[in-house]
Design a protein around this motif. Structure first.
Motif, PDB file in Angstrom:
ATOM      1  N   GLY A 237     -26.378 -10.221   4.695  1.00 35.28           N
ATOM      2  CA  GLY A 237     -25.017 -10.387   4.202  1.00 35.28           C
ATOM      3  C   GLY A 237     -25.013 -11.191   2.921  1.00 35.28           C
ATOM      4  N   LYS A 238     -24.314 -10.672   1.902  1.00 39.21           N
ATOM      5  CA  LYS A 238     -24.206 -11.395   0.637  1.00 39.21           C
ATOM      6  C   LYS A 238     -22.976 -12.288   0.692  1.00 39.21           C
ATOM      7  CE  LYS A 238     -23.969 -10.835  -4.369  1.00 39.21           C
ATOM      8  NZ  LYS A 238     -23.821  -9.886  -5.505  1.00 39.21           N
ATOM      9  N   VAL A 239     -23.199 -13.586   0.583  1.00 41.57           N
ATOM     10  CA  VAL A 239     -22.128 -14.578   0.711  1.00 41.57           C
ATOM     11  C   VAL A 239     -21.867 -15.210  -0.656  1.00 41.57           C
ATOM     12  CG1 VAL A 239     -21.413 -16.733   1.829  1.00 41.57           C
ATOM     13  CG2 VAL A 239     -22.743 -15.026   3.106  1.00 41.57           C
ATOM     14  N   THR A 240     -20.599 -15.417  -0.965  1.00 41.64           N
ATOM     15  CA  THR A 240     -20.230 -16.044  -2.225  1.00 41.64           C
ATOM     16  C   THR A 240     -18.978 -16.878  -2.045  1.00 41.64           C
ATOM     17  OG1 THR A 240     -19.806 -15.621  -4.574  1.00 41.64           O
ATOM     18  CG2 THR A 240     -18.750 -14.160  -2.996  1.00 41.64           C
ATOM     19  N   ARG A 241     -18.665 -17.660  -3.070  1.00 34.25           N
ATOM     20  CA  ARG A 241     -17.438 -18.457  -3.046  1.00 34.25           C
ATOM     21  C   ARG A 241     -16.306 -17.647  -3.673  1.00 34.25           C
ATOM     22  NH1 ARG A 241     -14.791 -22.563  -6.051  1.00 34.25           N
ATOM     23  NH2 ARG A 241     -16.296 -22.366  -7.781  1.00 34.25           N
ATOM     24  N   PHE A 242     -15.146 -17.718  -3.046  1.00 33.10           N
ATOM     25  CA  PHE A 242     -13.979 -16.969  -3.512  1.00 33.10           C
ATOM     26  C   PHE A 242     -12.950 -17.928  -4.115  1.00 33.10           C
ATOM     27  CE2 PHE A 242     -15.908 -13.987  -0.684  1.00 33.10           C
ATOM     28  CZ  PHE A 242     -15.545 -12.733  -1.154  1.00 33.10           C
ATOM     29  N   ILE A 243     -12.190 -17.398  -5.066  1.00 32.01           N
ATOM     30  CA  ILE A 243     -11.072 -18.145  -5.633  1.00 32.01           C
ATOM     31  C   ILE A 243      -9.808 -17.309  -5.456  1.00 32.01           C
ATOM     32  CG2 ILE A 243     -12.448 -19.430  -7.300  1.00 32.01           C
ATOM     33  CD1 ILE A 243     -11.612 -17.402  -9.430  1.00 32.01           C
ATOM     34  N   SER A 244      -8.671 -17.996  -5.352  1.00 31.63           N
ATOM     35  CA  SER A 244      -7.400 -17.286  -5.155  1.00 31.63           C
ATOM     36  C   SER A 244      -6.859 -16.785  -6.490  1.00 31.63           C
ATOM     37  CB  SER A 244      -6.389 -18.216  -4.487  1.00 31.63           C
ATOM     38  OG  SER A 244      -6.154 -19.350  -5.302  1.00 31.63           O
ATOM     39  N   HIS A 245      -6.086 -15.711  -6.406  1.00 28.05           N
ATOM     40  CA  HIS A 245      -5.525 -15.099  -7.611  1.00 28.05           C
ATOM     41  C   HIS A 245      -4.168 -14.504  -7.258  1.00 28.05           C
ATOM     42  CE1 HIS A 245      -6.191 -13.690 -11.722  1.00 28.05           C
ATOM     43  NE2 HIS A 245      -5.563 -12.569 -11.375  1.00 28.05           N
ATOM     44  N   ASN A 246      -3.196 -14.665  -8.150  1.00 27.05           N
ATOM     45  CA  ASN A 246      -1.858 -14.110  -7.975  1.00 27.05           C
ATOM     46  C   ASN A 246      -1.564 -13.165  -9.126  1.00 27.05           C
ATOM     47  OD1 ASN A 246      -1.737 -15.872  -5.874  1.00 27.05           O
ATOM     48  ND2 ASN A 246      -0.189 -17.214  -6.771  1.00 27.05           N
ATOM     49  N   VAL A 247      -0.857 -12.087  -8.821  1.00 26.46           N
ATOM     50  CA  VAL A 247      -0.477 -11.142  -9.860  1.00 26.46           C
ATOM     51  C   VAL A 247       0.769 -10.382  -9.418  1.00 26.46           C
ATOM     52  CG1 VAL A 247      -1.956  -9.298  -8.964  1.00 26.46           C
ATOM     53  CG2 VAL A 247      -1.305  -9.306 -11.370  1.00 26.46           C
ATOM     54  N   THR A 248       1.629 -10.053 -10.363  1.00 26.32           N
ATOM     55  CA  THR A 248       2.805  -9.227 -10.094  1.00 26.32           C
ATOM     56  C   THR A 248       2.568  -7.860 -10.722  1.00 26.32           C
ATOM     57  OG1 THR A 248       4.275 -11.143 -10.076  1.00 26.32           O
ATOM     58  CG2 THR A 248       5.287  -8.979 -10.410  1.00 26.32           C
ATOM     59  N   LEU A 249       2.666  -6.815  -9.890  1.00 26.32           N
ATOM     60  CA  LEU A 249       2.367  -5.458 -10.346  1.00 26.32           C
ATOM     61  C   LEU A 249       3.507  -4.502 -10.034  1.00 26.32           C
ATOM     62  CD1 LEU A 249      -1.358  -5.097  -9.181  1.00 26.32           C
ATOM     63  CD2 LEU A 249      -0.533  -5.548 -11.493  1.00 26.32           C
ATOM     64  N   PRO A 250       3.673  -3.481 -10.881  1.00 25.05           N
ATOM     65  CA  PRO A 250       4.696  -2.467 -10.598  1.00 25.05           C
ATOM     66  C   PRO A 250       4.243  -1.546  -9.472  1.00 25.05           C
ATOM     67  CG  PRO A 250       3.460  -1.872 -12.559  1.00 25.05           C
ATOM     68  CD  PRO A 250       2.991  -3.245 -12.169  1.00 25.05           C
ATOM     69  N   VAL A 251       5.221  -0.954  -8.804  1.00 28.66           N
ATOM     70  CA  VAL A 251       4.940  -0.046  -7.696  1.00 28.66           C
ATOM     71  C   VAL A 251       5.121   1.387  -8.162  1.00 28.66           C
ATOM     72  CG1 VAL A 251       5.543   0.603  -5.348  1.00 28.66           C
ATOM     73  CG2 VAL A 251       5.736  -1.786  -6.055  1.00 28.66           C
ATOM     74  N   THR A 252       4.155   2.224  -7.845  1.00 22.99           N
ATOM     75  CA  THR A 252       4.260   3.652  -8.138  1.00 22.99           C
ATOM     76  C   THR A 252       4.797   4.354  -6.903  1.00 22.99           C
ATOM     77  OG1 THR A 252       2.371   3.525  -9.658  1.00 22.99           O
ATOM     78  CG2 THR A 252       2.998   5.710  -8.849  1.00 22.99           C
ATOM     79  N   PHE A 253       5.961   5.015  -7.064  1.00 23.22           N
ATOM     80  CA  PHE A 253       6.613   5.667  -5.934  1.00 23.22           C
ATOM     81  C   PHE A 253       6.302   7.152  -5.921  1.00 23.22           C
ATOM     82  CE2 PHE A 253       9.160   1.932  -6.970  1.00 23.22           C
ATOM     83  CZ  PHE A 253       9.317   1.342  -5.730  1.00 23.22           C
ATOM     84  N   SER A 254       6.142   7.699  -4.712  1.00 19.55           N
ATOM     85  CA  SER A 254       5.920   9.132  -4.574  1.00 19.55           C
ATOM     86  C   SER A 254       7.242   9.873  -4.689  1.00 19.55           C
ATOM     87  CB  SER A 254       5.273   9.431  -3.215  1.00 19.55           C
ATOM     88  OG  SER A 254       6.182   9.149  -2.164  1.00 19.55           O
ATOM     89  N   GLU A 255       7.163  11.192  -4.880  1.00 17.77           N
ATOM     90  CA  GLU A 255       8.370  12.015  -4.983  1.00 17.77           C
ATOM     91  C   GLU A 255       9.178  11.938  -3.693  1.00 17.77           C
ATOM     92  OE1 GLU A 255       9.631  13.668  -7.516  1.00 17.77           O
ATOM     93  OE2 GLU A 255       8.023  12.966  -8.836  1.00 17.77           O
ATOM     94  N   THR A 256       8.491  11.820  -2.569  1.00 18.40           N
ATOM     95  CA  THR A 256       9.188  11.730  -1.285  1.00 18.40           C
ATOM     96  C   THR A 256      10.078  10.506  -1.228  1.00 18.40           C
ATOM     97  OG1 THR A 256       7.340  12.836  -0.181  1.00 18.40           O
ATOM     98  CG2 THR A 256       8.856  11.595   1.212  1.00 18.40           C
ATOM     99  N   VAL A 257       9.563   9.386  -1.684  1.00 16.92           N
ATOM    100  CA  VAL A 257      10.329   8.143  -1.669  1.00 16.92           C
ATOM    101  C   VAL A 257      11.497   8.219  -2.652  1.00 16.92           C
ATOM    102  CG1 VAL A 257      10.240   5.673  -2.137  1.00 16.92           C
ATOM    103  CG2 VAL A 257       8.360   6.769  -0.916  1.00 16.92           C
ATOM    104  N   LEU A 258      11.266   8.748  -3.857  1.00 17.85           N
ATOM    105  CA  LEU A 258      12.311   8.800  -4.880  1.00 17.85           C
ATOM    106  C   LEU A 258      13.435   9.751  -4.486  1.00 17.85           C
ATOM    107  CD1 LEU A 258      10.124   8.795  -8.116  1.00 17.85           C
ATOM    108  CD2 LEU A 258      11.426   6.898  -7.139  1.00 17.85           C
TER     109      LEU A 258
END
Length: 330
Positions: A237-258
């Motif tokens: 198993g490859k083990v490493t240290r992780f850091i937290s990250h935040n991001v705001t992204l747009p949502v791609t909607f399908s034709e069914t949802v729209l």
């Protein structure tokens, strides 16, 4: 006080007698030892009847067949031998007999799936494995019966039985790697078909902050009826240290949802962990958010959010975790 003085006098008298008659005492002990030795020699040179249990091991089997004993693995041998040979056998001789089936005539019984080795054939081959001065008089049972079973072999997956506890901010970069990831199992058709995977022995690791590499034995669920090849695997198993990250992204909607209505929001906030070594090369373009299907409840209709991200991105949370679809009135 008088008793202590009396004991001291007695001990001195005894040692005095020993010093005075030590020659006679030494001759007595020599004669005693010689007589014991002569008695043992006479006894051990006599012939005795002795019963010994031996385990029977079968060799020379075909790879695609196995013989299942229909009696106990042990046979009782009645041996005639000199006493010293019996004593030597008890101390040094392994209580195992090998029967080479490639050199032994197996006879067919009335049952087509059962074969047997006759008593005469057994006597000949067992006698050859006993000391020259020993004579085999009889054995029980005098005939060994076996059921013939066809052997089939299939490959099944190996599963790592691991309990991993990481230090804060540490974790696996990817899934645990098992090499090889499959094992060849051989046994009866019914037994093999009932096994979907083979597990390793338990691996317990705590406070992990570095990569690991362990060689683990595989657990054979039926050691007397099943063979495994190989019998061990390497778990890494490859083990490493992780850091937290935040991001705001747009949502791609399908034709069914729209077509169902208007989403109440068009972007979501993601929180996740990435390895320290990926920090410089990571970009928000590596992650995409889509809403492709609908779930209808009595209260509302909402779109199901899914996130596509590289394997090294861990512990993804989405806020909000659902998108309400507002129906458009005509």
């Amino acid at each position: 006080m008088n008793q202590e003085n009396s004991s001291g006098v007695t001990v001195r008298k005894i040692f005095g007698y020993i010093r005075q008659y030590r020659g006679q005492i030494m001759i007595f002990f020599i004669c005693f030892c010689v007589s014991i030795l002569l008695w043992l020699t006479i006894k051990l040179n006599r012939h005795y009847l002795h019963n010994i249990y031996f385990r029977v091991n079968l060799i020379g089997l075909y790879d695609n067949q196995r013989l299942i004993p229909l009696q106990d693995d042990f046979v009782l041998l009645e041996i005639k031998a000199q006493g010293y040979q019996l004593l030597f056998n008890e101390i040094t001789m392994a209580k195992n007999l090998e029967i080479d089936l490639s050199k032994t005539l197996l006879k067919q019984s009335k049952n087509p799936d059962v074969v047997y080795i006759s008593g005469q054939s057994l006597m000949t081959r067992i006698s050859a494995q006993l000391p020259v001065s020993s004579e085999l008089l009889s054995l029980k049972p005098d005939t060994l019966f076996f059921r013939v079973e066809d052997i089939v072999s299939v490959k099944v997956a190996v599963k790592a039985n691991a309990s991993l506890e990481f230090k804060s901010q540490y974790g696996l970069c990817d899934t645990i790697n098992i090499s090889p990831d499959s094992v060849l199992i051989s046994g009866s058709k019914e037994l093999v078909s009932s096994i979907g995977s083979i597990s390793t022995r338990k691996l317990n690791l705590k406070q992990i902050d570095r990569s690991f590499n362990y060689r683990l034995n595989l657990i054979n669920p039926f050691p007397d009826q099943l063979t495994l090849k190989p019998k061990e695997v390497v778990v890494t198993g490859k083990v490493t240290r992780f850091i937290s990250h935040n991001v705001t992204l747009p949502v791609t909607f399908s034709e069914t949802v729209l077509h169902a209505g208007k989403p109440d929001i068009e972007q979501v906030e993601l929180r996740f962990l990435i390895p320290v070594e990926e920090k410089r090369t990571f970009s928000n373009d590596m992650i995409s958010v889509t809403a492709g299907s609908l779930v209808e409840t009595e209260e509302s209709t909402h779109a199901v959010i899914s996130v596509n991200a590289p394997p090294f991105v861990k512990s993804i949370t989405v806020s909000p975790d659902r998108i309400i679809i507002q129906q458009i009135s005509e």
